[in-house]
Motif scaffolding. Structure first.
Motif, short mmCIF file in Angstrom:
data_model
loop_
_atom_site.label_atom_id
_atom_site.label_comp_id
_atom_site.label_asym_id
_atom_site.label_seq_id
_atom_site.Cartn_x
_atom_site.Cartn_y
_atom_site.Cartn_z
N LYS A 1 -0.92 -12.03 -12.24
CA LYS A 1 -0.58 -12.79 -11.27
C LYS A 1 0.39 -14.12 -12.23
CE LYS A 1 -3.94 -17.62 -12.78
NZ LYS A 1 -4.46 -17.44 -10.48
N ASN A 2 0.87 -13.72 -13.37
CA ASN A 2 1.12 -13.86 -13.97
C ASN A 2 2.83 -13.35 -14.17
OD1 ASN A 2 0.15 -16.04 -15.39
ND2 ASN A 2 -0.73 -14.92 -17.23
N VAL A 3 3.03 -12.18 -13.28
CA VAL A 3 3.82 -11.35 -12.59
C VAL A 3 4.96 -12.90 -11.68
CG1 VAL A 3 5.07 -9.82 -11.66
CG2 VAL A 3 3.69 -9.90 -13.85
N ILE A 4 3.70 -12.81 -10.60
CA ILE A 4 4.00 -13.35 -9.32
C ILE A 4 4.50 -14.56 -9.25
CG2 ILE A 4 3.05 -13.78 -7.13
CD1 ILE A 4 3.96 -11.29 -7.20
N LYS A 5 3.70 -15.45 -10.49
CA LYS A 5 4.02 -17.27 -10.89
C LYS A 5 5.66 -16.82 -11.48
CE LYS A 5 2.59 -20.78 -13.46
NZ LYS A 5 1.95 -20.82 -14.61
N ASP A 6 6.34 -16.27 -11.71
CA ASP A 6 7.39 -15.90 -12.29
C ASP A 6 8.63 -15.37 -11.06
OD1 ASP A 6 6.27 -17.11 -14.83
OD2 ASP A 6 6.36 -14.59 -15.84
N HIS A 7 7.68 -14.84 -10.64
CA HIS A 7 8.78 -14.15 -9.71
C HIS A 7 7.77 -14.99 -8.28
CE1 HIS A 7 10.86 -11.49 -12.21
NE2 HIS A 7 9.66 -11.75 -12.66
N PRO A 8 7.94 -16.12 -7.72
CA PRO A 8 7.64 -16.19 -6.69
C PRO A 8 8.02 -15.54 -5.23
CG PRO A 8 8.75 -18.20 -7.75
CD PRO A 8 8.44 -17.30 -7.99
N GLU A 9 9.49 -15.33 -5.52
CA GLU A 9 10.47 -14.61 -4.13
C GLU A 9 10.07 -12.88 -4.49
OE1 GLU A 9 11.00 -14.65 -7.47
OE2 GLU A 9 12.23 -13.12 -8.03
N ALA A 10 8.99 -13.04 -4.63
CA ALA A 10 8.93 -11.51 -4.75
C ALA A 10 7.69 -10.93 -3.97
CB ALA A 10 7.84 -10.79 -6.34
N ILE A 11 8.09 -10.05 -3.51
CA ILE A 11 6.42 -9.48 -2.27
C ILE A 11 5.16 -8.69 -2.47
CG2 ILE A 11 6.51 -8.76 -0.40
CD1 ILE A 11 8.64 -9.95 1.08
N LEU A 12 4.32 -9.19 -2.54
CA LEU A 12 3.12 -8.60 -3.25
C LEU A 12 2.14 -7.92 -2.29
CD1 LEU A 12 1.29 -8.19 -5.39
CD2 LEU A 12 -0.56 -9.89 -4.32
N VAL A 13 2.16 -6.10 -2.15
CA VAL A 13 1.92 -5.48 -1.17
C VAL A 13 -0.08 -5.08 -1.99
CG1 VAL A 13 1.90 -3.41 -0.31
CG2 VAL A 13 3.91 -4.53 -0.56
N ASN A 14 -0.43 -5.13 -1.27
CA ASN A 14 -1.64 -5.18 -1.83
C ASN A 14 -3.12 -4.33 -0.81
OD1 ASN A 14 -3.95 -7.14 -2.64
ND2 ASN A 14 -4.33 -5.36 -3.63
N GLU A 15 -3.59 -3.05 -1.00
CA GLU A 15 -4.45 -1.82 -0.69
C GLU A 15 -5.47 -1.99 -1.86
OE1 GLU A 15 -3.23 0.87 1.81
OE2 GLU A 15 -1.52 1.54 0.28
N GLY A 16 -6.52 -1.67 -1.42
CA GLY A 16 -7.43 -0.53 -1.97
C GLY A 16 -8.49 -1.37 -1.45
N ALA A 17 -9.65 -1.46 -2.22
CA ALA A 17 -11.73 -1.99 -2.14
C ALA A 17 -11.28 -2.86 -3.48
CB ALA A 17 -12.18 -0.40 -2.24
N ASN A 18 -11.79 -2.98 -4.44
CA ASN A 18 -11.93 -3.78 -5.38
C ASN A 18 -10.22 -4.69 -5.99
OD1 ASN A 18 -15.30 -3.45 -5.82
ND2 ASN A 18 -14.49 -1.11 -6.76
N THR A 19 -9.59 -3.46 -5.89
CA THR A 19 -7.87 -3.61 -6.37
C THR A 19 -7.90 -4.46 -5.08
OG1 THR A 19 -8.39 -1.82 -7.20
CG2 THR A 19 -5.56 -2.73 -6.67
N LEU A 20 -7.86 -4.32 -3.97
CA LEU A 20 -7.68 -5.82 -2.82
C LEU A 20 -8.93 -6.82 -2.82
CD1 LEU A 20 -6.13 -5.85 0.36
CD2 LEU A 20 -8.48 -5.42 0.78
N ASP A 21 -10.05 -6.78 -3.18
CA ASP A 21 -10.94 -7.62 -2.52
C ASP A 21 -10.90 -8.76 -4.25
OD1 ASP A 21 -11.83 -7.48 -0.48
OD2 ASP A 21 -13.74 -6.29 -1.27
N TRP B 1 -7.89 -4.28 9.91
CA TRP B 1 -8.67 -3.09 10.17
C TRP B 1 -8.79 -3.16 8.74
CZ3 TRP B 1 -5.63 0.87 14.25
CH2 TRP B 1 -6.44 0.42 15.61
N GLY B 2 -8.64 -3.58 8.10
CA GLY B 2 -8.59 -3.29 6.57
C GLY B 2 -8.29 -1.94 6.36
N VAL B 3 -7.05 -1.78 6.48
CA VAL B 3 -7.15 0.15 6.68
C VAL B 3 -5.82 0.19 5.43
CG1 VAL B 3 -4.54 -0.21 7.77
CG2 VAL B 3 -5.99 1.99 8.36
N MET B 4 -6.62 1.90 5.27
CA MET B 4 -6.19 2.41 3.44
C MET B 4 -4.92 2.60 4.23
SD MET B 4 -7.79 0.47 1.60
CE MET B 4 -8.22 -0.49 1.94
#
Ligand code: FYN
Length: 577
Positions: free
Chosen positions: A392-412, A432-435
């Motif tokens: 969370k803090n990394v993205i706060k410090d790098h708001p220009e960065a792109i976050l890619v996110n997948e998983g079950a718990n990791t995503l939710d 689709w919630g595709v992995m």
């Protein structure tokens, strides 16, 4: 540019010639398409070589599905069709999942596949990789075309581009039989046959009556809510949307990929008061969001007892009334609709009752305060919150960065914890919630935007596209992959009590995914505590070097992603008894 594929040799009849290969390349370039995501092979290997020689950026993957996911998300990020190029039958089928995914998610994409000889395929005489690809693709995409003659390449590509980006965007299949590439024609006639698509996605202006109807309903609300979907993010009408939301004073709820369209820390953001706003709102304005499973179809328990009126803004008329009655449908492109709202509201607008907005901010602050201490824990092995607090803090410090996110718990959990600050910075599993979208989307995001990418991956999800770490290293991309490694799917603690086989959801314990990145020359780190994770991610963001961090998560941490109909086998058996 005129391509001279061959010169006709007959005396007195000398002429410049071109061929199918060059016409495909010229048609793409004429339409501003400068990147192709592909896996080389028969019959498109030479096409790739020649395209690279002609200045098209060829990005070669290890599996077509990942090239396809890259093309789809490139389309989403750029509003131009992302191109995926594959070989015939098996390669085509591998790419098809991504094409269907693009169509479902409304990403403009074109899957171009080489195919075998029509005459042999139609008589089913057993050609190399024989398959009627056009027929198979048709039901899975927005449109499908086949080009049989070199002089039709220009028109074929024009049709594909228009179909991909106009109206509701989607996936298009373009079938190019192997024979086409070798067809020779007069170079001048070839160039003349090419088509530069003009105004591929024309604005679709909403009717003034629909704008008035929508604003009248909104004005009558006591507890209004705006839901922003990824259609709103796709529209790239960021300033108009921000002006509208702020002028209206209405709380907004971003769907997953709309996070950051307005900052998650914006005072009107109701992301951390989701249940409250869904249950208690009386008028809901959907902008580029569909009432599908992700919004519980607009009815049932999550929407509470308060009667709702829905207003919907969408480019696709058939989206209206798909799940519940839409009392004020507004059909048009989102930029045009929101501009029309803003114009109509210029003469004055009354903000929603303070009682409503205050109730939401109180709930939001409660939820944020409840979460805060969990995010600061420094347990080793980590739990989800300890690790996500760092990111969370990394993205706060790098708001220009792109976050890619997948998983079950990791995503939710990451969806709620990691605030986004800018539009189209969060790319995830979509409708689709595709992995499996992870590495493809990360690669395209890095290439198309030039920004660093942080890919937060469940260990299972990563497995679907993990081999592409070699692609990341080969192209030396600024991608930092963090794998939440809890030894399994959902959790790593399941046990099979019947025989010696491992339980269905567990993986090799203590696996070291970081070694995969090292194998290809990237940086690999094994992080067992939030402090170690923080150090490693910060280094990766600063260096821009391909990095993979194996974040060791307690196998017992987290819970099964329960919102998508997972049934515990025991409970199924109990129900049957
Ligand atoms: C459908 C959903 C949008 C709905 O999820 P919900 O859990 O109902 O909502 P979420 O937005 O995740 O929020 C959960 C709760 O956290 C709160 N919340 C949200 N953000 C925050 C922050 N920043 N701080 C504190 N609390 C927060 C939010 O108000 C909810 O609490 P309350 O308001 O108190 O309720 C989501 O489940 C979803 O996108 N699912 C897709 C899952 C998927 O695709 N899985 C892939 C398959 S995995 C293969 O196995």
């Amino acid at each position: 540019m005129l391509n001279t594929a061959t010169k006709s040799e007959a005396p007195g009849t000398e002429q410049e010639l071109t061929d199918g290969f060059h016409l495909v390349i010229d048609a793409l370039k004429l339409n501003g398409i400068n990147t192709i995501y592909n896996v080389p092979g028969i019959p498109i290997t030479d096409l790739g070589r020649m395209a690279q020689a002609e200045g098209i950026r060829m990005i070669s993957f290890r599996h077509e599905q990942n090239a396809g996911y890259a093309a789809g998300i490139a389309g989403y990020l750029t509003k131009k069709p992302g191109i995926c190029l594959t070989v015939s039958a098996p390669g085509f089928l591998n790419g098809l999942t991504a094409l269907a995914h693009a169509t479902t998610n409304c990403y403009p994409m074109i899957l171009i596949s080489g195919s075998s000889e029509r005459e042999i395929v139609d008589l089913q005489q057993g050609d190399y990789e024989e398959m009627d690809q056009l027929a198979i693709a048709k039901p899975l995409c927005k449109a499908a075309y086949r080009v049989l003659h070199a002089q039709d390449i220009g028109i074929g590509l024009a049709r594909a581009i228009r179909a991909a980006v106009s109206g509701r965007p989607g996936g298009v299949y373009l079938d190019l039989p192997a024979k086409l590439f070798g067809q020779v024609m007069n170079a001048e006639a070839g160039q003349k046959s090419l088509v530069k698509v003009i105004d591929a996605a024309p604005a679709q202006i909403p009717s003034p009556a629909s704008i008035k109807r929508a604003l009248d309903v909104l004005k009558g609300a006591k507890r209004p809510l705006i839901i922003l979907g990824k259609g709103a993010a796709y529209a790239q009408a960021d300033e108009e949307i921000k002006t509208f939301v702020e002028k209206s004073g209405i709380p907004f709820l971003p769907m997953s990929m709309a996070k950051g369209l307005l900052s998650d820390t914006h005072p009107q953001c109701a992301g951390a008061a989701r249940s409250t706003v869904l249950k208690e709102s009386d008028v809901v304005l959907l902008i580029g969001a569909r009432l599908n499973w992700l919004l519980s179809h607009g009815k049932g328990k999550s929407w509470g007892e308060t009667p709702k009126k829905f207003i919907q803004v969408d480019i696709e008329p058939r989206e209206m009334d798909s799940n519940v009655e839409i009392v004020a449908p507004v059909v048009g492109d989102i930029g045009s609709v929101v501009s029309a709202f803003n114009q109509a509201m210029a003469s004055g607008w009354t903000a929603p009752p303070a009682e409503w907005t205050k109730a939401i901010s109180t709930k939001r602050e409660e939820n944020v305060a409840k979460m805060a201490p969990k995010l600061m824990n420094n347990k080793s092995p980590m739990d989800y919150h300890g690790a996500l607090g760092v990111l969370k803090n990394v993205i706060k410090d790098h708001p220009e960065a792109i976050l890619v996110n997948e998983g079950a718990n990791t995503l939710d959990l990451a969806r709620g914890v990691i605030d986004m600050y800018r539009p189209r910075k969060r790319l995830d599993v979509g409708t689709w919630g595709v992995m499996g979208i992870g590495m493809g989307q990360a690669i395209a995001a890095a290439l198309e935007t030039g920004h660093p990418v942080l890919a937060v991956e469940g260990d299972s999800a990563f497995g679907f596209s993990g081999m592409e770490v070699e692609t990341i290293c080969r192209y030396n991309l600024p991608i930092c992959v963090v794998i939440f490694n809890n030894d399994g799917i959902y959790r790593g603690t399941d046990v099979n009590s019947v025989n010696a086989d491992p339980a269905t959801t567990v993986f090799v314990k203590g696996a070291r995914y970081d070694k995969m990145m090292e194998a290809f020359g990237g940086v690999g780190v094994n992080a067992t505590s939030p402090d170690e994770l923080k150090r490693a991610v910060n280094e990766a963001m600063a260096s821009g070097k391909p990095t993979l961090i194996n974040a060791v998560i307690d196998p017992a941490a987290g819970s099964e992603s329960g919102r998508i109909g997972n049934l515990n086998p025991q409970s199924v058996l109990q129900k049957k008894k």
